[in-house]
Design a protein around this motif. Structure first.
Motif, PDB file in Angstrom:
ATOM      1  N   SER B  37       6.687  -7.500   3.095  1.00  0.00           N
ATOM      2  CA  SER B  37       6.653  -7.521   1.628  1.00  0.00           C
ATOM      3  C   SER B  37       7.306  -6.247   1.086  1.00  0.00           C
ATOM      4  O   SER B  37       7.082  -5.170   1.627  1.00  0.00           O
ATOM      5  CB  SER B  37       5.213  -7.568   1.124  1.00  0.00           C
ATOM      6  N   PRO B  38       8.081  -6.371   0.032  1.00  0.00           N
ATOM      7  CA  PRO B  38       8.763  -5.177  -0.496  1.00  0.00           C
ATOM      8  C   PRO B  38       7.766  -4.194  -1.087  1.00  0.00           C
ATOM      9  O   PRO B  38       6.821  -4.591  -1.752  1.00  0.00           O
ATOM     10  CB  PRO B  38       9.684  -5.739  -1.587  1.00  0.00           C
ATOM     11  N   SER B  39       7.981  -2.897  -0.829  1.00  0.00           N
ATOM     12  CA  SER B  39       7.043  -1.910  -1.367  1.00  0.00           C
ATOM     13  C   SER B  39       7.747  -0.679  -1.941  1.00  0.00           C
ATOM     14  O   SER B  39       7.099   0.312  -2.241  1.00  0.00           O
ATOM     15  CB  SER B  39       6.058  -1.472  -0.273  1.00  0.00           C
ATOM     16  N   ALA B  44       8.764  -8.442  -9.541  1.00  0.00           N
ATOM     17  CA  ALA B  44       8.015  -9.456 -10.287  1.00  0.00           C
ATOM     18  C   ALA B  44       7.618 -10.591  -9.348  1.00  0.00           C
ATOM     19  O   ALA B  44       8.347 -10.895  -8.401  1.00  0.00           O
ATOM     20  CB  ALA B  44       8.873  -9.993 -11.436  1.00  0.00           C
ATOM     21  N   PRO B  45       6.435 -11.202  -9.586  1.00  0.00           N
ATOM     22  CA  PRO B  45       5.924 -12.216  -8.651  1.00  0.00           C
ATOM     23  C   PRO B  45       6.936 -13.307  -8.303  1.00  0.00           C
ATOM     24  O   PRO B  45       7.023 -13.721  -7.151  1.00  0.00           O
ATOM     25  CB  PRO B  45       4.724 -12.800  -9.420  1.00  0.00           C
ATOM     26  N   ALA B  46       7.733 -13.729  -9.261  1.00  0.00           N
ATOM     27  CA  ALA B  46       8.665 -14.826  -8.997  1.00  0.00           C
ATOM     28  C   ALA B  46       9.725 -14.436  -7.971  1.00  0.00           C
ATOM     29  O   ALA B  46      10.365 -15.301  -7.372  1.00  0.00           O
ATOM     30  CB  ALA B  46       9.344 -15.252 -10.300  1.00  0.00           C
ATOM     31  N   HIS B  47       9.940 -13.141  -7.807  1.00  0.00           N
ATOM     32  CA  HIS B  47      11.004 -12.688  -6.893  1.00  0.00           C
ATOM     33  C   HIS B  47      10.441 -11.919  -5.704  1.00  0.00           C
ATOM     34  O   HIS B  47      11.179 -11.281  -4.972  1.00  0.00           O
ATOM     35  CB  HIS B  47      11.991 -11.821  -7.664  1.00  0.00           C
ATOM     36  N   ASP B  48       9.125 -11.981  -5.538  1.00  0.00           N
ATOM     37  CA  ASP B  48       8.458 -11.185  -4.508  1.00  0.00           C
ATOM     38  C   ASP B  48       8.498 -11.917  -3.169  1.00  0.00           C
ATOM     39  O   ASP B  48       7.501 -12.490  -2.725  1.00  0.00           O
ATOM     40  CB  ASP B  48       7.017 -10.884  -4.941  1.00  0.00           C
ATOM     41  N   PRO B  50       9.770 -11.889   1.127  1.00  0.00           N
ATOM     42  CA  PRO B  50       9.906 -10.900   2.203  1.00  0.00           C
ATOM     43  C   PRO B  50      11.284 -10.229   2.165  1.00  0.00           C
ATOM     44  O   PRO B  50      12.266 -10.824   1.708  1.00  0.00           O
ATOM     45  CB  PRO B  50       9.766 -11.743   3.477  1.00  0.00           C
ATOM     46  N   VAL B  51      11.320  -8.974   2.625  1.00  0.00           N
ATOM     47  CA  VAL B  51      12.572  -8.233   2.697  1.00  0.00           C
ATOM     48  C   VAL B  51      12.692  -7.573   4.071  1.00  0.00           C
ATOM     49  O   VAL B  51      11.696  -7.406   4.782  1.00  0.00           O
ATOM     50  CB  VAL B  51      12.651  -7.120   1.614  1.00  0.00           C
ATOM     51  N   GLY B  52      13.884  -7.211   4.409  1.00  0.00           N
ATOM     52  CA  GLY B  52      14.121  -6.441   5.627  1.00  0.00           C
ATOM     53  C   GLY B  52      14.121  -4.963   5.271  1.00  0.00           C
ATOM     54  O   GLY B  52      15.167  -4.366   5.070  1.00  0.00           O
ATOM     55  N   LEU B 174      17.713  -1.231  -0.122  1.00  0.00           N
ATOM     56  CA  LEU B 174      17.150  -2.218  -1.036  1.00  0.00           C
ATOM     57  C   LEU B 174      17.177  -1.634  -2.439  1.00  0.00           C
ATOM     58  O   LEU B 174      16.940  -0.445  -2.628  1.00  0.00           O
ATOM     59  CB  LEU B 174      15.703  -2.542  -0.653  1.00  0.00           C
ATOM     60  N   CYS B 175      17.473  -2.432  -3.430  1.00  0.00           N
ATOM     61  CA  CYS B 175      17.395  -1.970  -4.811  1.00  0.00           C
ATOM     62  C   CYS B 175      17.024  -3.162  -5.692  1.00  0.00           C
ATOM     63  O   CYS B 175      17.067  -4.308  -5.251  1.00  0.00           O
ATOM     64  CB  CYS B 175      18.692  -1.293  -5.254  1.00  0.00           C
ATOM     65  N   ARG B 176      16.663  -2.859  -6.916  1.00  0.00           N
ATOM     66  CA  ARG B 176      16.200  -3.913  -7.826  1.00  0.00           C
ATOM     67  C   ARG B 176      17.312  -4.923  -8.081  1.00  0.00           C
ATOM     68  O   ARG B 176      17.081  -6.122  -8.212  1.00  0.00           O
ATOM     69  CB  ARG B 176      15.726  -3.289  -9.133  1.00  0.00           C
ATOM     70  N   LEU B 177      18.541  -4.390  -8.186  1.00  0.00           N
ATOM     71  CA  LEU B 177      19.689  -5.246  -8.478  1.00  0.00           C
ATOM     72  C   LEU B 177      19.824  -6.355  -7.439  1.00  0.00           C
ATOM     73  O   LEU B 177      19.929  -7.537  -7.788  1.00  0.00           O
ATOM     74  CB  LEU B 177      20.962  -4.381  -8.506  1.00  0.00           C
TER      75      LEU B 177
END
Lengths: 85, 735
Positions: B37-39, B44-48, B50-52, B174-177
């Motif tokens: 999970s991104p930390s 926002a929940p709709a885009h939450d 998993p990430v690498g 990782l970034c918000r964009l």
């Protein structure tokens, strides 16, 4: 229902910058090809605008294919699922 | 003469699996999944999804953006004291310091000094500062193929003889964009990437960094880990974000990489797929595999179910994976795959396979149809036999001071002074051209569906490209490749995307803006407009951006016509934060050249390099040495065009004073940024003007800055020099 049609028209003209007149955005107008000529990125932009305006999520390809046929099919889907008035 | 071979002698890597090659080895051996999970910031929940994410703590200067610290963490693992002096850095990155910029914009930070690490080229600068003296760098931003393009450029630098030791790789934070942007494009799998799975829903956005020491040698050096034997670049010229469903562009990149390596498809022992897990990518890539390998593809898998998709870093991370595979005789499993998509007609490895491997191919396929394929071989005593290698080895001209000559067939520009003819007229009359070309005039040319979604930057680029190409009637409106330079990228799109995202607390923003926000988006659009299916390369390194694109053209272009194009846009809110001295005079512009590596009569452009030896001292002296020395310049150069970089005025002024003192009595010295504006790619406009000046025999007397009124010496080439700590030069002339 007419407010939904007006809202869709507003998105198409002012957010997607489609070069169409409001009169051309009828319930029968097709989104693709010989109709309004949207492509896949336009549809995603439309999805975001629909969710923002009416809180209606269209977040998978199968549902999208059902909903994005004509302006009327989208308007009906919004009318049936919207929570924001 | 056989070109030198390029061996990887050292690897540094940071990935979601950890730090160092052994962390990669463990992940591949145990088929682990490192998606979490991104930390790093609120999603926002709709885009939450998993990430690498890299989960080890990153040291280093905490004021630096995470991207830079990831790159430095990879750098720290290298034993550079044991390697020869690094003479070039080739780096792939797509978002630079964006992850920090986002936080600053979100809190409406108005101090421009806080944004000093935003530019893509600042990552290479941060690396260079930790090496022994400044190092010339190339920063590539071709979306998800950036890291692979950087590696291929490193190979080309070595094969061309321009470099002996290159530090090459890729980095992405990782970034918000990107986290929100890919989610809004609905190509992120909420369950984590499942490449090649029948139920795959998309990719997993990731991060990481991998750097390699690439050394020129005729035989494997001690400690050689692998040899880079081939690289292929191509462009789909099909769509902004979606791949060509037939995978034709990807197939061309793979075939070209095989040709460069002198290998038959059957020589590939393992293929590391791009394999993002999006329905479209995996389907298109499967087609490409069938095109290249017929009914007999090699062992293959995607490793993105383990590491996620680290975008610009992925080509480099996967080259590090390839090195582990070659060293260990290990074919990794296609982690995440549960139910194979039978329609792909591929048989990915579902468990790790142990067997000796000699040659590995790795694919990277980016937005804008920017495709790259790299072939790595285990170190072999003798070079692979086969067809001639052409990456960087085709030399239409003997190398003079570090760059090949490009024959110029068309040239156009756009400035606040107007289109090419207006700018040329104003400039040589001595009138200023700095300003912002009117939006209304852009809109008047770009009507209709094809341009509906284009904002300012791609319009500037398209305008000059059309005008330059119109000067080449034989082209029939088409070019083979696109080499695109931009200092700041698409500011309207990236700023607009973030503001809308912040306003909705992360819930909404524009997928259109995201797709168009990547630095390479205009290059992809130009390729579609001009049918350019050859290399599609984007460089971005501040005021060096145009110089880098010109060098990339001479290194990487195929035969045929190439579009070398550059632009920057002035954005009312963003530019003053990024480049505060530009506020004095809001200015932007664009320039395009139609060039070919084939020698011809008429105007030419040549990329010159500082001498490698002198760089640790005075950058200007190193440049003068690289140009043949003061006496040579006094005798052989007809005029000097000087560019003062943003934010480095004091140093540049000293350098300019020195050049006027050295050369001002024999040739005109033109300070072009004062007249064209401070935007990074004004270099390209200066090149166009210098070429026109030569052709029209302009005296330059009206535009001299430090030595008023001296006329250009006819018949001699002119130099366009970017001053500053990383001085670089271009030569234009007639033959």
């Amino acid at each position: 229902m007419s407010d939904i049609l007006a809202g869709i028209t507003d998105i198409l003209i002012n957010t997607l910058d489609l070069d169409v007149s409001p009169e051309e955005v009828t319930r029968e107008a097709s989104f693709f090809h010989e109709g309004l000529g949207l492509d896949s990125i336009d549809v995603l932009e439309l999805v975001v605008s629909v969710e923002e305006r009416w809180d209606v999520r269209i977040d998978n390809r199968e549902l999208g294919e059902e909903v994005f046929v004509t302006v009327g099919t989208l308007a009906d889907h919004i009318a049936a699922n919207r929570t924001k008035k | 003469m056989t070109p030198p071979r390029a061996f990887i002698t050292d690897v540094g890597i940071v990935s979601p699996a950890g730090v160092g090659v052994d962390s990669v080895r463990s992940a591949l051996t145990d088929s682990t999944c490192h998606l979490v999970s991104p930390s790093l910031f609120r999603v926002a929940p709709a885009h939450d999804h998993p990430v690498g994410q890299v989960t080890v703590p990153l040291g280093g200067d905490q004021r630096l953006p995470r991207t830079h610290r990831l790159a430095l963490a990879a750098l720290e693992q290298l034993s550079l004291d044991r390697a020869p002096r690094v003479d070039w850095i080739c780096l792939g990155t797509t978002t630079g310091g964006m992850v920090t910029t986002e936080a600053l914009l979100k809190r409406s930070e108005s101090d421009p000094s806080a944004y000093g690490w935003h530019g893509l080229g600042t990552v290479a600068r941060a690396i260079g500062e930790r090496l022994n003296g400044p190092v010339k760098s190339l920063t590539f931003s071709t979306a998800c193929s950036s890291g692979a393009v950087a590696l291929i450029a490193g190979l080309a630098l070595i094969r061309s003889g321009r470099a002996r030791t290159v530090l090459a790789g890729g980095v992405e934070s990782l970034c918000r964009l990107t986290v929100h942007g890919f989610s809004l494009l609905q190509i992120v799998d909420p369950h984590g990437a499942r490449p090649l799975d029948a139920n795959r829903k998309g990719m997993t956005v990731g991060e990481g960094a991998a750097l390699f020491v690439l050394q020129a040698a005729d035989a494997p050096p001690a400690g050689g880990l692998a040899e880079v034997v081939g690289g292929g670049l191509s462009c789909d010229a099909h769509h902004a974000t979606a791949p060509d469903p037939q995978g034709r562009g990807a197939a061309r990149a793979m075939q070209k990489a095989l040709r460069e390596a002198g290998l038959e498809p059957s020589a590939i022992d393992y293929l590391n797929l791009h394999g993002t897990g999006t329905p479209d990518n995996d389907a298109a890539e499967a087609r490409a595999v069938h095109t290249v390998f017929g009914g007999d593809p090699p062992l293959l898998s995607s490793t993105k179910g383990t590491f996620g998709h680290s975008l610009a870093a992925s080509g480099a991370v996967e080259a590090a994976i390839a090195i582990v595979c070659l060293a260990d005789g290990l074919v990794p499993a296609n982690v995440g795959l549960q139910q194979l998509d039978e329609g792909l007609e591929l048989a990915p490895c579902r468990e790790p396979v142990r067997r000796p491997l000699s040659v590995v191919m790795s694919n990277s396929l980016g937005f804008g149809g920017n495709n790259a394929s790299v072939v790595l071989s285990a170190p072999q005593p003798s070079a692979v036999e086969g067809s001639p290698r052409s990456v960087g080895a085709v030399e239409p001209e003997p190398l003079a001071t570090g760059g090949g000559r490009l024959t110029v067939l068309g040239a156009a520009c756009l400035t606040g002074g107007g289109d090419t003819e207006h700018t040329v007229a104003r400039f040589f009359e001595g009138d200023p051209c700095a300003g912002r070309f009117a939006d209304a005039d852009l809109a008047a040319r770009f009507k209709g569906r094809a341009f509906r979604r284009q904002r300012r930057l791609p319009r500037l680029a398209t305008w000059v490209s059309q005008d330059a190409l119109a000067q080449v009637p034989d082209s029939e409106g088409a070019v083979d490749g696109v080499f695109w330079a931009t200092g700041w990228g698409a500011l309207t799109e990236s700023y607009g995307f973030l503001q809308k995202l912040f306003a909705s607390d992360g819930a909404f923003s524009s997928p259109i803006d995201f797709a168009a926000s990547t630095h390479n988006a205009p290059a992809g659009q130009l390729a579609m407009g001009f049918g350019a299916q050859g290399p599609n390369v984007t460089t971005s390194g501040g005021v060096d951006s145009f110089w880098q694109a010109a060098l990339a053209t001479s290194l990487l272009a195929d035969p045929g016509l190439q579009l070398l194009v550059a632009a920057d846009e002035y954005h009312g809110e963003f530019t003053p934060l990024l480049q505060p001295d530009a506020v004095v005079e809001p200015a932007d512009g664009a320039a395009a050249l139609i060039v070919t590596r084939t020698p011809g009569l008429g105007p030419y452009l040549e990329v010159l390099s500082p001498s490698a030896e002198g760089r640790s001292g005075d950058p200007l002296q190193a440049l003068l040495d690289g140009l043949g020395g003061i006496d040579h310049i006094r005798a052989e150069v007809g005029g000097l065009w000087l560019g003062t970089p943003s934010g480095d005025h004091l140093r540049a002024q000293r350098q300019e004073d020195r050049l006027v003192e050295l050369f001002g009595d024999v040739m005109p010295v033109v300070g072009y940024r004062q007249r064209l504006g401070g935007f990074p790619t004004a270099t390209g406009v200066a090149v166009v003007l210098a070429l026109r000046g030569l052709v029209d025999e302009q005296s330059l007397a009206t535009v001299t800055s430090g030595n008023a009124g001296l006329a250009a010496r006819p018949g001699l080439p002119q130099l366009i020099i970017e001053l500053g700590e990383d001085a670089s030069a271009l030569e234009v002339g007639l033959r």
